[in-house]
Scaffold this motif. Structure first.
Motif, PDB file in Angstrom:
ATOM      1  N   GLN A 185      -5.298  -8.476   9.427  1.00  0.00           N
ATOM      2  CA  GLN A 185      -4.538  -8.337   8.184  1.00  0.00           C
ATOM      3  C   GLN A 185      -5.364  -7.698   7.071  1.00  0.00           C
ATOM      4  O   GLN A 185      -4.885  -6.814   6.358  1.00  0.00           O
ATOM      5  N   HIS A 186      -6.601  -8.126   6.918  1.00  0.00           N
ATOM      6  CA  HIS A 186      -7.439  -7.656   5.817  1.00  0.00           C
ATOM      7  C   HIS A 186      -8.219  -6.387   6.164  1.00  0.00           C
ATOM      8  O   HIS A 186      -8.468  -5.562   5.287  1.00  0.00           O
ATOM      9  N   GLY A 187      -8.624  -6.260   7.429  1.00  0.00           N
ATOM     10  CA  GLY A 187      -9.455  -5.130   7.819  1.00  0.00           C
ATOM     11  C   GLY A 187      -8.673  -3.976   8.422  1.00  0.00           C
ATOM     12  O   GLY A 187      -8.676  -2.859   7.897  1.00  0.00           O
ATOM     13  N   LEU A 188      -7.965  -4.245   9.520  1.00  0.00           N
ATOM     14  CA  LEU A 188      -7.266  -3.160  10.207  1.00  0.00           C
ATOM     15  C   LEU A 188      -6.144  -2.569   9.357  1.00  0.00           C
ATOM     16  O   LEU A 188      -5.935  -1.351   9.365  1.00  0.00           O
ATOM     17  N   LEU A 189      -5.432  -3.417   8.624  1.00  0.00           N
ATOM     18  CA  LEU A 189      -4.351  -2.873   7.796  1.00  0.00           C
ATOM     19  C   LEU A 189      -4.882  -2.046   6.634  1.00  0.00           C
ATOM     20  O   LEU A 189      -4.152  -1.223   6.074  1.00  0.00           O
ATOM     21  N   ALA A 190      -6.149  -2.226   6.260  1.00  0.00           N
ATOM     22  CA  ALA A 190      -6.739  -1.349   5.242  1.00  0.00           C
ATOM     23  C   ALA A 190      -6.793   0.087   5.759  1.00  0.00           C
ATOM     24  O   ALA A 190      -6.641   1.044   4.986  1.00  0.00           O
ATOM     25  N   THR A 222      -6.315  -4.367   1.311  1.00  0.00           N
ATOM     26  CA  THR A 222      -5.524  -3.174   1.621  1.00  0.00           C
ATOM     27  C   THR A 222      -5.388  -2.282   0.393  1.00  0.00           C
ATOM     28  O   THR A 222      -5.163  -1.073   0.513  1.00  0.00           O
ATOM     29  N   VAL A 223      -5.530  -2.882  -0.791  1.00  0.00           N
ATOM     30  CA  VAL A 223      -5.493  -2.090  -2.026  1.00  0.00           C
ATOM     31  C   VAL A 223      -6.644  -1.085  -2.039  1.00  0.00           C
ATOM     32  O   VAL A 223      -6.485   0.054  -2.485  1.00  0.00           O
ATOM     33  N   ALA A 224      -7.812  -1.492  -1.535  1.00  0.00           N
ATOM     34  CA  ALA A 224      -8.943  -0.569  -1.450  1.00  0.00           C
ATOM     35  C   ALA A 224      -8.616   0.588  -0.523  1.00  0.00           C
ATOM     36  O   ALA A 224      -8.970   1.740  -0.802  1.00  0.00           O
ATOM     37  N   GLY A 225      -7.922   0.294   0.573  1.00  0.00           N
ATOM     38  CA  GLY A 225      -7.552   1.357   1.508  1.00  0.00           C
ATOM     39  C   GLY A 225      -6.680   2.411   0.870  1.00  0.00           C
ATOM     40  O   GLY A 225      -6.950   3.610   0.966  1.00  0.00           O
ATOM     41  N   VAL A 226      -5.614   1.985   0.181  1.00  0.00           N
ATOM     42  CA  VAL A 226      -4.716   2.964  -0.429  1.00  0.00           C
ATOM     43  C   VAL A 226      -5.397   3.688  -1.588  1.00  0.00           C
ATOM     44  O   VAL A 226      -5.177   4.889  -1.802  1.00  0.00           O
ATOM     45  N   ALA A 227      -6.286   3.007  -2.324  1.00  0.00           N
ATOM     46  CA  ALA A 227      -6.993   3.647  -3.437  1.00  0.00           C
ATOM     47  C   ALA A 227      -7.926   4.744  -2.929  1.00  0.00           C
ATOM     48  O   ALA A 227      -7.999   5.837  -3.507  1.00  0.00           O
TER      49      ALA A 227
END
Length: 420
Positions: free
Chosen positions: A84-89, A247-252
């Motif tokens: 949830q926290h890693g792969l979805l990022a 996941t916010v870091a991923g989209v940013a």
């Protein structure tokens, strides 16, 4: 004169597994870049989760609960939390890149063209939330789940469209893609604002500075995976310990990735990142998350409880009815008020079919459902049943409507070709 004999061409011997593995790996990666294959892999993972959880529930739960990671960094997480926290990022990084591409090169770059899907997407988030609240009113802790039916699963929706209606006008796919991209941006905003707890402002500031540094290096056209990968991991970690969902870091980071190719580059960093990371997202990140989140017991007692739970009914109504009313109604109202125009090759029946497709929540809805009810396993499982049921119903309804529209478009083209 003696004819020269042609020597056979000697091919280099491939030592197993390296040669074939590389070749087949490239073929698999190329397949995973297509919407259809990615959607099918995700669906198979969800089915596998349901079968596993109902055949051997204890082993399934043991897998989800298995924990690993450096405890000194507060990263000794359960396997499900890593998904949830890693792969979805990774998934949201790809979504961020798509949003950036749409704003610079796609439909969102043209305000006139962007108005229709943007208004439809916004209405497609507001109306499902209102439908959910109306249906679930009075149920215990119902207010926590209002955001669950607001999300559309872009990969699943595009896969259904590709399988059932590849012959439909390209404008329909562009509308769905742009609408889903805006929807993803709205979903990550909801996660950041409403599902952040116990904020560590220093860690959040550190994450913001790292993401800004990433963006600055992109703007300066600095190249090198050895620079960006550590920055991405550091940004993810800072946001993870800040109390904001990582996941916010991923989209940013996706939004900060450069979409213009510099002189001498064969493609922009966004194009290269999408090419390399999309197979990882479609083939690993999303399927593993689906495998670890979609496994719920489907015994009669559990299904009966889910069917009588007004929160679950609200999720189903929000996704199936609310998404359709929001997306279709938002598009119709935008055209009616003169804020947007419907593409010449599309009809309102086409829009009705694709608006039904927006009811496929799946990945992001499952994520928000867990964030909302993760502390209540019974309610969380019931909500998962609701999301899966609604996504299945929306998929089937949309597939039927789209096939009807494909036949009607084909018949119209045949009449034009024959001069009838």
């Amino acid at each position: 004169m003696r004819r020269a004999t042609r020597r056979p061409v000697r091919r280099p011997v491939e030592i197993w597994p390296f040669g074939p593995t590389v070749r087949y790996g490239r073929q698999v990666a190329e397949a995973l870049r297509t919407e259809t294959v990615g959607g099918v892999v995700m669906l198979l993972a969800a089915v596998a989760a349901l079968v596993w959880a109902n055949v051997s529930h204890d082993s399934y739960e043991a897998l989800r609960a298995a924990s690993f990671g450096p405890g000194a960094l507060n990263l000794d997480l359960e396997l499900y939390r890593w998904a949830q926290h890693g792969l979805l990022a990774i998934f949201f990084f790809v979504a961020g890149v798509e949003v950036k591409e749409e704003f610079v090169h796609g439909e969102l770059a043209n305000l006139r063209k962007a108005a229709l899907p943007v208004i439809a997407a916004i209405a497609g988030m507001i109306v499902p939330a209102l439908v959910y609240l109306a249906v679930s009113r009075g149920a215990p802790d119902a207010g926590s789940g209002w955001a669950i039916p607001t999300a559309t699963d872009i990969a699943f929706a595009l896969a259904v469209l590709a399988v059932t209606a590849s012959a439909m006008p390209a404008a329909l796919r562009a509308f769905l893609l742009t609408c889903a991209v805006v929807d993803d941006l709205g979903a990550i905003t909801v996660i950041a604002v409403f599902f952040s707890h116990d904020l560590n402002l220093l860690a959040l500031l550190a994450g913001a500075l790292i993401i800004a540094l990433y963006g600055l290096l992109q703007a300066r056209r600095v190249r090198g995976l050895w620079i960006y990968l550590p920055l991405a991991l550091a940004a993810w970690y800072a946001v993870e310990i800040s109390g904001v969902h990582p996941t916010v870091a991923g989209v940013a980071l996706g939004l900060m990735t450069r979409v213009h190719a510099a002189p001498g580059e064969t493609g922009s960093p966004a194009e290269r990142a999408d090419h390399r990371i999309r197979p990882l997202s479609a083939g690993l990140a999303v399927p593993v998350f689906a495998l670890l989140s979609a496994g719920v017991p489907l015994d009669l007692a559990g299904l009966g409880d889910a069917a009588g739970d007004r929160v679950v009914l609200g999720v189903v109504a929000g996704l199936v009815a609310g998404k359709f009313l929001g997306v279709f109604g938002g598009a119709w109202l935008a055209v009616r008020l003169g804020l947007a125009r419907l593409a010449a090759e599309l009809s309102w029946r086409d829009m009705a079919a694709v608006s039904t497709l927006a009811g496929i929540g799946f990945t992001v809805s499952l994520l928000i459902g867990d964030l909302a009810y993760g502390d209540d396993p019974g309610r969380a499982n019931a909500v998962t049943v609701g999301v899966l049921t609604a996504s299945l119903v929306a998929s089937v309804l949309a597939a039927v409507l789209l096939r009807v529209r494909v036949r009607e478009h084909s018949a119209r083209r045949m009449m034009v070709d024959t001069g009838a």
